[in-house]
Design a protein around this motif. Structure first.
Motif, PDB file in Angstrom:
ATOM      1  N   THR A  38       0.829  -1.213   0.000  1.00  0.00           N
ATOM      2  CA  THR A  38       0.000   0.000   0.000  1.00  0.00           C
ATOM      3  C   THR A  38       0.858   1.255   0.000  1.00  0.00           C
ATOM      4  OG1 THR A  38      -1.627  -1.234   1.301  1.00  0.00           O
ATOM      5  CG2 THR A  38      -1.923   1.141   1.189  1.00  0.00           C
ATOM      6  N   LEU A  39       2.048   1.176   0.532  1.00  0.00           N
ATOM      7  CA  LEU A  39       2.901   2.362   0.654  1.00  0.00           C
ATOM      8  C   LEU A  39       3.794   2.576  -0.566  1.00  0.00           C
ATOM      9  CD1 LEU A  39       3.871   4.673   2.462  1.00  0.00           C
ATOM     10  CD2 LEU A  39       5.481   3.081   3.509  1.00  0.00           C
ATOM     11  N   SER A  40       4.522   1.551  -0.964  1.00  0.00           N
ATOM     12  CA  SER A  40       5.489   1.705  -2.054  1.00  0.00           C
ATOM     13  C   SER A  40       4.956   1.248  -3.405  1.00  0.00           C
ATOM     14  CB  SER A  40       6.759   0.913  -1.725  1.00  0.00           C
ATOM     15  OG  SER A  40       6.463  -0.477  -1.609  1.00  0.00           O
ATOM     16  N   GLN A  41       3.772   0.597  -3.430  1.00  0.00           N
ATOM     17  CA  GLN A  41       3.164   0.072  -4.656  1.00  0.00           C
ATOM     18  C   GLN A  41       4.055  -0.971  -5.338  1.00  0.00           C
ATOM     19  OE1 GLN A  41       0.029   0.937  -5.223  1.00  0.00           O
ATOM     20  NE2 GLN A  41       0.155   2.325  -3.462  1.00  0.00           N
ATOM     21  N   ARG A  45       6.600  -8.739  -0.611  1.00  0.00           N
ATOM     22  CA  ARG A  45       7.618  -9.759  -0.369  1.00  0.00           C
ATOM     23  C   ARG A  45       7.916  -9.786   1.133  1.00  0.00           C
ATOM     24  NH1 ARG A  45       9.871  -5.354  -2.746  1.00  0.00           N
ATOM     25  NH2 ARG A  45      11.494  -4.257  -1.545  1.00  0.00           N
ATOM     26  N   ARG A  46       8.231 -10.946   1.581  1.00  0.00           N
ATOM     27  CA  ARG A  46       8.484 -11.110   3.006  1.00  0.00           C
ATOM     28  C   ARG A  46       9.733 -10.339   3.452  1.00  0.00           C
ATOM     29  NH1 ARG A  46       7.022 -17.522   3.395  1.00  0.00           N
ATOM     30  NH2 ARG A  46       4.844 -17.255   3.990  1.00  0.00           N
ATOM     31  N   PRO A  47       9.700  -9.798   4.675  1.00  0.00           N
ATOM     32  CA  PRO A  47       8.619  -9.827   5.678  1.00  0.00           C
ATOM     33  C   PRO A  47       7.488  -8.855   5.338  1.00  0.00           C
ATOM     34  CG  PRO A  47      10.494  -8.588   6.511  1.00  0.00           C
ATOM     35  CD  PRO A  47      10.919  -9.127   5.184  1.00  0.00           C
ATOM     36  N   ILE A  48       6.254  -9.352   5.472  1.00  0.00           N
ATOM     37  CA  ILE A  48       5.050  -8.564   5.190  1.00  0.00           C
ATOM     38  C   ILE A  48       4.411  -8.179   6.525  1.00  0.00           C
ATOM     39  CG2 ILE A  48       2.783  -8.564   4.080  1.00  0.00           C
ATOM     40  CD1 ILE A  48       3.908 -10.692   2.151  1.00  0.00           C
ATOM     41  N   VAL A  49       4.005  -6.934   6.645  1.00  0.00           N
ATOM     42  CA  VAL A  49       3.380  -6.439   7.871  1.00  0.00           C
ATOM     43  C   VAL A  49       2.006  -5.878   7.534  1.00  0.00           C
ATOM     44  CG1 VAL A  49       5.569  -5.925   9.013  1.00  0.00           C
ATOM     45  CG2 VAL A  49       4.467  -4.164   7.635  1.00  0.00           C
ATOM     46  N   ALA A  50       1.194  -5.725   8.561  1.00  0.00           N
ATOM     47  CA  ALA A  50      -0.150  -5.155   8.408  1.00  0.00           C
ATOM     48  C   ALA A  50      -0.363  -4.133   9.514  1.00  0.00           C
ATOM     49  CB  ALA A  50      -1.219  -6.244   8.463  1.00  0.00           C
ATOM     50  N   TYR A  57       1.671  -4.106   3.906  1.00  0.00           N
ATOM     51  CA  TYR A  57       2.865  -3.336   3.559  1.00  0.00           C
ATOM     52  C   TYR A  57       4.074  -4.263   3.541  1.00  0.00           C
ATOM     53  CZ  TYR A  57      -0.132   0.432   5.390  1.00  0.00           C
ATOM     54  OH  TYR A  57      -1.181   1.268   5.646  1.00  0.00           O
ATOM     55  N   ASN A  58       5.082  -3.813   2.816  1.00  0.00           N
ATOM     56  CA  ASN A  58       6.407  -4.401   2.961  1.00  0.00           C
ATOM     57  C   ASN A  58       7.088  -3.766   4.165  1.00  0.00           C
ATOM     58  OD1 ASN A  58       6.363  -6.156   0.733  1.00  0.00           O
ATOM     59  ND2 ASN A  58       6.944  -4.500  -0.669  1.00  0.00           N
ATOM     60  N   LYS A  59       7.700  -4.565   4.984  1.00  0.00           N
ATOM     61  CA  LYS A  59       8.322  -4.033   6.203  1.00  0.00           C
ATOM     62  C   LYS A  59       9.443  -3.056   5.874  1.00  0.00           C
ATOM     63  CE  LYS A  59       9.967  -5.524  10.727  1.00  0.00           C
ATOM     64  NZ  LYS A  59      10.306  -6.678  11.591  1.00  0.00           N
ATOM     65  N   ASP A  60      10.179  -3.325   4.813  1.00  0.00           N
ATOM     66  CA  ASP A  60      11.259  -2.419   4.409  1.00  0.00           C
ATOM     67  C   ASP A  60      10.705  -1.043   4.051  1.00  0.00           C
ATOM     68  OD1 ASP A  60      12.839  -4.607   4.737  1.00  0.00           O
ATOM     69  OD2 ASP A  60      12.943  -5.109   2.606  1.00  0.00           O
ATOM     70  N   ALA A  61       9.568  -1.023   3.355  1.00  0.00           N
ATOM     71  CA  ALA A  61       8.973   0.255   2.965  1.00  0.00           C
ATOM     72  C   ALA A  61       8.512   1.044   4.186  1.00  0.00           C
ATOM     73  CB  ALA A  61       7.789   0.006   2.023  1.00  0.00           C
ATOM     74  N   VAL A  62       7.970   0.361   5.189  1.00  0.00           N
ATOM     75  CA  VAL A  62       7.518   1.052   6.409  1.00  0.00           C
ATOM     76  C   VAL A  62       8.698   1.642   7.162  1.00  0.00           C
ATOM     77  CG1 VAL A  62       6.357   0.735   8.623  1.00  0.00           C
ATOM     78  CG2 VAL A  62       5.463  -0.389   6.601  1.00  0.00           C
ATOM     79  N   LYS A  83       2.832   5.680  13.374  1.00  0.00           N
ATOM     80  CA  LYS A  83       3.771   6.585  14.040  1.00  0.00           C
ATOM     81  C   LYS A  83       5.097   5.901  14.361  1.00  0.00           C
ATOM     82  CE  LYS A  83       0.547   9.703  14.115  1.00  0.00           C
ATOM     83  NZ  LYS A  83       0.613  10.874  13.205  1.00  0.00           N
ATOM     84  N   SER A  84       5.067   4.594  14.541  1.00  0.00           N
ATOM     85  CA  SER A  84       6.288   3.846  14.848  1.00  0.00           C
ATOM     86  C   SER A  84       6.123   2.416  14.330  1.00  0.00           C
ATOM     87  CB  SER A  84       6.569   3.847  16.354  1.00  0.00           C
ATOM     88  OG  SER A  84       5.585   3.092  17.036  1.00  0.00           O
ATOM     89  N   ILE A  85       7.202   1.656  14.432  1.00  0.00           N
ATOM     90  CA  ILE A  85       7.166   0.270  13.953  1.00  0.00           C
ATOM     91  C   ILE A  85       6.267  -0.591  14.835  1.00  0.00           C
ATOM     92  CG2 ILE A  85       9.123  -0.573  15.290  1.00  0.00           C
ATOM     93  CD1 ILE A  85       8.415  -1.323  11.575  1.00  0.00           C
ATOM     94  N   LYS A  86       5.960  -0.117  16.045  1.00  0.00           N
ATOM     95  CA  LYS A  86       5.067  -0.863  16.941  1.00  0.00           C
ATOM     96  C   LYS A  86       3.613  -0.837  16.469  1.00  0.00           C
ATOM     97  CE  LYS A  86       7.848  -0.106  21.087  1.00  0.00           C
ATOM     98  NZ  LYS A  86       7.872   0.465  22.455  1.00  0.00           N
ATOM     99  N   ASN A  87       3.280   0.087  15.570  1.00  0.00           N
ATOM    100  CA  ASN A  87       1.910   0.187  15.063  1.00  0.00           C
ATOM    101  C   ASN A  87       1.609  -0.824  13.970  1.00  0.00           C
ATOM    102  OD1 ASN A  87       2.327   3.720  15.383  1.00  0.00           O
ATOM    103  ND2 ASN A  87       1.288   2.384  16.822  1.00  0.00           N
ATOM    104  N   VAL A  88       2.586  -1.602  13.558  1.00  0.00           N
ATOM    105  CA  VAL A  88       2.363  -2.642  12.550  1.00  0.00           C
ATOM    106  C   VAL A  88       2.727  -3.992  13.149  1.00  0.00           C
ATOM    107  CG1 VAL A  88       2.716  -1.113  10.580  1.00  0.00           C
ATOM    108  CG2 VAL A  88       4.665  -2.312  11.569  1.00  0.00           C
ATOM    109  N   THR A  89       2.150  -5.057  12.579  1.00  0.00           N
ATOM    110  CA  THR A  89       2.369  -6.419  13.058  1.00  0.00           C
ATOM    111  C   THR A  89       2.908  -7.264  11.911  1.00  0.00           C
ATOM    112  OG1 THR A  89       0.493  -6.166  14.574  1.00  0.00           O
ATOM    113  CG2 THR A  89       1.301  -8.405  14.188  1.00  0.00           C
ATOM    114  N   GLU A  90       3.984  -7.971  12.166  1.00  0.00           N
ATOM    115  CA  GLU A  90       4.537  -8.863  11.136  1.00  0.00           C
ATOM    116  C   GLU A  90       3.656 -10.104  11.025  1.00  0.00           C
ATOM    117  OE1 GLU A  90       8.760 -11.078   9.995  1.00  0.00           O
ATOM    118  OE2 GLU A  90       8.674  -9.517  11.558  1.00  0.00           O
TER     119      GLU A  90
END
Length: 299
Positions: A38-41, A45-50, A57-62, A83-90
């Motif tokens: 959703t962020l980088s279009q 690819r793994r690791p995938i977060v939500a 999202y891709n974790k690298d993009a976040v 706001k931070s990496i804690k707001n997403v879940t792998e």
């Protein structure tokens, strides 16, 4: 009027009507939601977060977005709540054994089956292609189909065994109603976290101030030990001085006691008769005078 060659124009060619609303292809929309970040279009690819709203999202993009927020203006709506990496879940995704990917499409002439998906539900076996509703658990990150959670009702995750509540279930790529409900939950959850931090701060301040206060004004037991430790040489000197004083007082008291026993002393009888302990001072009631008189011997 006719055009060159004797052709006759039709009405829709001459009269301008309302523009037709462009319809988005559902298949293309599903592919964009479930196969692209959703962020980088880019392709997921793994690791995938939500996130807490169910977007992928891709974790690298976040991480890149959090480090450099220059792209926040362009995609502010999609990432304003992160706001931070804690707001997403792998996510812990289960691979689809029937997925081949681009292995057989070397020439570019292979038909892409949009029904096939890279991941499936580990319980029911449904493919995660957007045709079925999927959700993940915020506590552990395991992904299941909504049908699996409804058919096999449990308070524990089916794969890892972690306990979860209804608040931990987040729908992936849900409808507008689902997104609004998840947004309310997210705001309530963050509010509770803020209140908890505010409650912990005064408690921490009190716990820090209590030892300081105890050091400044220690209790009876602590004050004695503290003074003994802090003023060890002074206390020793005081103890020695008090010991000398007590010895002197004991000596004086013993001397006084010795002086008081005049009957046993070697003084003359005339000197002993001056004191009330002498036998001459002990008179009977008949011999003693009345208390009104000048004598002070009242027995």
């Amino acid at each position: 009027m006719g055009c060159d060659g004797g052709t006759i124009p039709k009405r829709h060619e001459l009269v301008k009507g309302p523009k037709k609303v462009e319809k988005v292809d559902k298949d293309a929309e599903l592919v964009a939601q479930w196969n692209y970040c959703t962020l980088s279009q880019e392709i997921l690819r793994r690791p995938i977060v939500a996130c807490e709203l169910g977007r992928l999202y891709n974790k690298d993009a976040v991480i890149e977005f959090l480090l450099d927020k220059s792209s926040e203006k362009a995609l502010g709506k999609a990432t304003s709540h992160i706001k931070s990496i804690k707001n997403v879940t792998e996510l812990k995704l289960s691979d689809n054994p029937a997925w081949e990917g681009d292995k057989g499409n070397t020439k570019g002439d292979k038909h892409d089956d949009l029904q096939r998906a890279r991941f499936i539900c580990p319980v029911v076996g449904l493919e995660m292609n957007g045709r079925h509703r999927f959700c993940f658990l915020r506590c552990c990150g395991c992904v299941f189909s909504e049908r699996a959670l409804k058919e096999i009702k449990a308070e524990v995750c089916h794969t890892c065994g972690a306990a979860f509540q209804e608040d931990d279930v987040i729908v992936l790529n849900g409808t507008k109603e689902d997104v609004e409900m998840l947004k309310k939950r997210m705001e309530e959850r963050r509010l509770r976290v803020k209140l908890g931090k505010k409650m912990k701060k005064p408690k921490a301040a009190e716990s820090v101030s209590k030892p300081d206060a105890s050091e400044e004004s220690p209790g009876p037991s602590k004050s004695k030990t503290g003074k003994a430790e802090e003023t060890a040489p002074d206390s020793k000197e005081k103890k020695t001085s008090t010991a000398h004083k007590s010895a002197a007082t004991n000596g004086s008291s013993s001397g006084k006691a010795g002086k008081r026993s005049i009957a046993e002393s070697e003084e003359s009888e005339a000197y002993k008769s001056l004191f009330t302990t002498h036998s001459s001072a002990k008179r009977s009631k008949e011999e003693s005078a009345h208390w009104v008189t000048h004598t002070s011997y009242c027995f």
